[in-house]
Design an enzyme around this catalytic site. Structure first.
Site, PDB file in Angstrom:
ATOM      1  N   HIS A   1      -7.646  -5.614  -0.781  1.00 31.63           N
ATOM      2  CA  HIS A   1      -6.274  -4.434  -0.974  1.00 31.63           C
ATOM      3  C   HIS A   1      -5.934  -5.499   1.095  1.00 31.63           C
ATOM      4  O   HIS A   1      -4.706  -5.438   1.144  1.00 31.63           O
ATOM      5  CB  HIS A   1      -6.511  -3.287  -0.412  1.00 31.63           C
ATOM      6  CG  HIS A   1      -5.733  -2.328   0.032  1.00 31.63           C
ATOM      7  ND1 HIS A   1      -4.913  -2.673  -0.700  1.00 31.63           N
ATOM      8  CD2 HIS A   1      -5.192  -1.808   1.167  1.00 31.63           C
ATOM      9  CE1 HIS A   1      -3.415  -1.156  -0.606  1.00 31.63           C
ATOM     10  NE2 HIS A   1      -4.055  -1.581   0.897  1.00 31.63           N
TER      11      HIS A   1
ATOM     12  N   SER B  45       0.674  -1.487   0.165  1.00 35.87           N
ATOM     13  CA  SER B  45      -0.180  -0.330  -0.117  1.00 35.87           C
ATOM     14  C   SER B  45       0.793   1.916  -0.165  1.00 35.87           C
ATOM     15  O   SER B  45       1.532   1.043  -0.676  1.00 35.87           O
ATOM     16  CB  SER B  45      -0.941   0.087   1.402  1.00 35.87           C
ATOM     17  OG  SER B  45      -1.800   0.648   0.693  1.00 35.87           O
TER      18      SER B  45
END
Length: 663
Positions: A633, A520
């Site tokens: 994610h 990320s």
């Protein structure tokens, strides 16, 4: 006895313990125990009930997941959520034996049970398009539906957690356990959550964004509703994000956590209290420069629950979790604004349930060599007793590396903090390849907690270095805000300073065999690092950002996150977005770069990886792209178990291939 080295598949041997809930009547506690079933490649969660003598027995059984155990007010029953019949529904079961009774039959499932003070009703959350969805667990038609287009009119039309959003919204519903009647308390095209019940049973509090245009007005307000009339009173002022509500036992006060967006997404979470009768609201931790709640980054536990304010019986004080200097612990606060730490170990307190009248707690605690166990804390006698040993046998079998804290300076003199882990089988005098890890967020915190990825790498013969550069939580408001508008600036210098410090301080690091990885924001930083220096021989970028221009339109948070964090936009500040995009500097990348990304990552969409991969390949760079089907994610933390193993093995193999000296 010689201990064996950890492997990625040890993930299947570990047990996660979360969400302890203590009953003050019996002094027993319920908790959720989660394991991974390797053959069927699925998570299984069982609710256990334990006592302070260290005994614990399963309360639920069977496949699937049973979560969210909540004691009835008299301690005779437990409500919980189970997906034993495919969709997650609420069940109620007597504690002293008997069958579990399914009490909701909602079309889209039910979650988050909250007992009424009288014990005859359950408040819960469910996704509905209309009130009919409360009563039907099957579709109106079982026929195969023909494909229909997705019509989009809102900017917020997808979510990393939920995928593409439809006409359903998260609403609060009420179940009468005597009559089995179910009714909606909220309605309309808005989401409601974080529900709490007033002690007298006449009101509920919740959070919602009821602004005219929630696409633009990004807030989460606290409301109090009269259960009978359904009249709502707004407590906060549509200028911030608030959640995690709890009433004081006397019903006079409403406590909640949040902030007024003074620094947008980099604002510290604080403690707020409202006097219910007058609506007068105060921030009680305005002068406390720490983050309230648990923001520690890990890759093992999922389903942690923030209890918010845990009030004392006399309604004058409360306990709460906080994050500070790479540790999480427990603070005590009072209505007069005094706050002080009551339990601050160099560990990760990731779960807590209090008996505030006796000043005792059941806590879930992890550290770098312990995935996590439950303990009993008595704050009066300052004693701590271990209650579970679910990972003890595994710990005795494997060689674990301890994370040793380091302190160093940034080039501009700021104090920085991190940890270093020696490889398994460490020998004095030898030099080892080293991997620098960068966390996501960026407003999160590496902490004194178990990290399976780190242990897998140290078992392979790597030193692992991980730090909290500016932008991280745990070091005050100025520190966490310092990264905004400066991605790739002083945060990059902080990351490089960590490597410099480690090379100067530890003679066992092989300076010619360095690697870097992160996910990320950590993936962004990995991309930025390899496009600005050649000092690393290998890199792995995970669920990363490479192009802020395209991120703006494709991420579920991109249209505001880019403006808040990078301080660029698609108007007059387009150049700002491009200047902070690692892909702008792709011709300067000479480090072999492995790109890992989930196919259904809507937070950092897979096109970020595709662009980077093609740009590198077109210029003849050494790279490889690995795409994980169906993964969002959260792949590294709660994703498909088999894919989590593949991810770890790809990271390990890439560094083994390009860094010399690994085992």
């Amino acid at each position: 006895m010689t201990k064996r080295k950890i492997e990625s598949t040890d993930l299947f041997r570990l047990t996660s313990i979360t969400d302890p809930q203590w009953d003050k009547h019996s002094r027993k506690f319920a908790f959720v125990q989660t394991t991974v079933h390797e053959e069927e490649n699925e998570y299984r969660s069982t609710i256990y009930v334990g006592d302070l003598e260290g005994n614990a027995v399963p309360f639920t059984s069977g496949k699937g997941r049973a979560t969210s155990p909540r004691w009835s007010p008299d301690g005779s029953k437990l409500a919980f959520v189970s997906n034993r019949n495919e969709k997650s529904q609420l069940y109620v079961m007597p504690v002293n034996g008997g069958e579990a009774e399914q009490v909701t039959f909602c079309k889209n499932g039910a979650r988050g049970p909250v007992w009424s003070p009288c014990g005859t009703k359950l408040l819960f959350s469910t996704s509905v398009e209309s009130a009919e969805d409360l009563h039907s667990t099957s579709s109106k038609s079982e026929e195969k539906k023909k494909p229909e287009p997705l019509v989009v009119e809102k900017m917020r039309y997808k979510s990393d957690a939920k995928g593409f959003l439809d006409n359903k919204n998260d609403h609060l519903a009420l179940l009468d356990l005597k009559t089995k009647e179910v009714s909606l308390l909220t309605e309309g095209d808005r989401d409601y959550g974080s529900a709490a019940w007033s002690p007298d049973g006449t009101k509920i509090a919740f959070v919602a964004n009821l602004e005219e245009n929630p696409d633009v007005s990004l807030v989460s307000d606290v409301y109090v509703m009269d259960v009978q009339s359904k009249e709502k009173k707004k407590i906060t002022h549509s200028n911030g994000f608030f959640s995690t509500i709890s009433f004081s036992p006397d019903g006079q006060y409403l406590g909640f956590l949040g902030h007024e967006k003074e620094f947008q997404s980099a604002t510290l979470t604080r403690v707020w209290v409202t006097q219910v009768a007058t609506g007068e609201t105060h921030c009680l931790t305005e002068n406390l420069d720490v983050e309230v709640g648990d923001v520690a980054i890990g890759d093992f536990h999922s389903g942690n629950v923030n209890p918010g304010l845990m009030w004392t019986d006399e309604s004058e004080g409360f306990y709460f979790l906080m994050s500070d200097q790479g540790a999480t612990g427990i603070y005590f606060g009072s209505l007069d604004g005094s706050m002080y730490p009551i339990h601050l170990p160099d560990e990760h307190v990731y779960a807590v349930s209090m008996l505030t009248d006796t000043h005792e707690a059941i806590v879930g605690v992890s550290n770098s060599t312990d995935p996590g166990e439950l303990y009993h804390l008595d704050f009066r006698s300052q004693t701590r007793t271990q209650l579970t040993k679910v990972n003890e046998a595994w710990k005795n079998e494997v060689e674990l590396s301890v994370a040793e804290p380091i302190r160093y300076k940034a080039p501009d003199g700021w104090d920085l903090h991190g940890w270093i882990m020696k490889p398994a089988g460490f020998e004095e005098g030898k030099k080892y390849p080293t991997i620098l890890e960068v966390h996501g967020g960026p407003h999160a915190m590496y902490a004194n907690t178990y990290f399976h990825e780190f242990q897998t790498l140290t078992a392979q013969g790597f030193v692992v270095l991980f730090t909290n550069p500016r932008g991280s939580h745990g070091y005050g408001q100025e520190f966490v805000d310092a990264v905004r508008g400066d991605y790739g600036g002083k945060d990059y210098l902080d990351v490089m300073a960590a490597m410099d410090y480690a090379l100067e301080t530890f003679d066992f690091i092989d300076e010619k065999n360095l690697g870097i990885t992160g996910g990320s924001y950590g993936g962004f930083m990995t991309n930025w690092v390899v496009s600005h220096t050649d000092r690393f021989k290998a890199a792995v970028t995970q669920r990363s950002i490479s192009n802020w221009l395209s991120f703006y339109g494709v991420s579920d948070i991109g249209y505001y996150f880019s403006e808040w964090e990078v301080k660029g936009d698609m108007g007059e500040k387009v150049d700002k977005l491009w200047d902070h995009s690692p892909i702008k500097y792709v011709s300067d990348v000479n480090t072999p770069l492995l790109i890992l990304h989930g196919e259904k990552d809507y937070r950092c969409p897979v096109e970020q990886a595709e662009q980077l991969f093609i740009a590198l390949k077109q210029q003849g760079k050494t790279t490889k792209l690995v795409r994980f089907p169906g993964a969002n994610h959260e792949l590294s933390r709660s994703g498909d178990p088999a894919l989590r193993i593949h991810r770890l093995d790809h990271i390990k193999s890439w560094f083994v291939e390009y860094l010399e000296g690994a085992k």
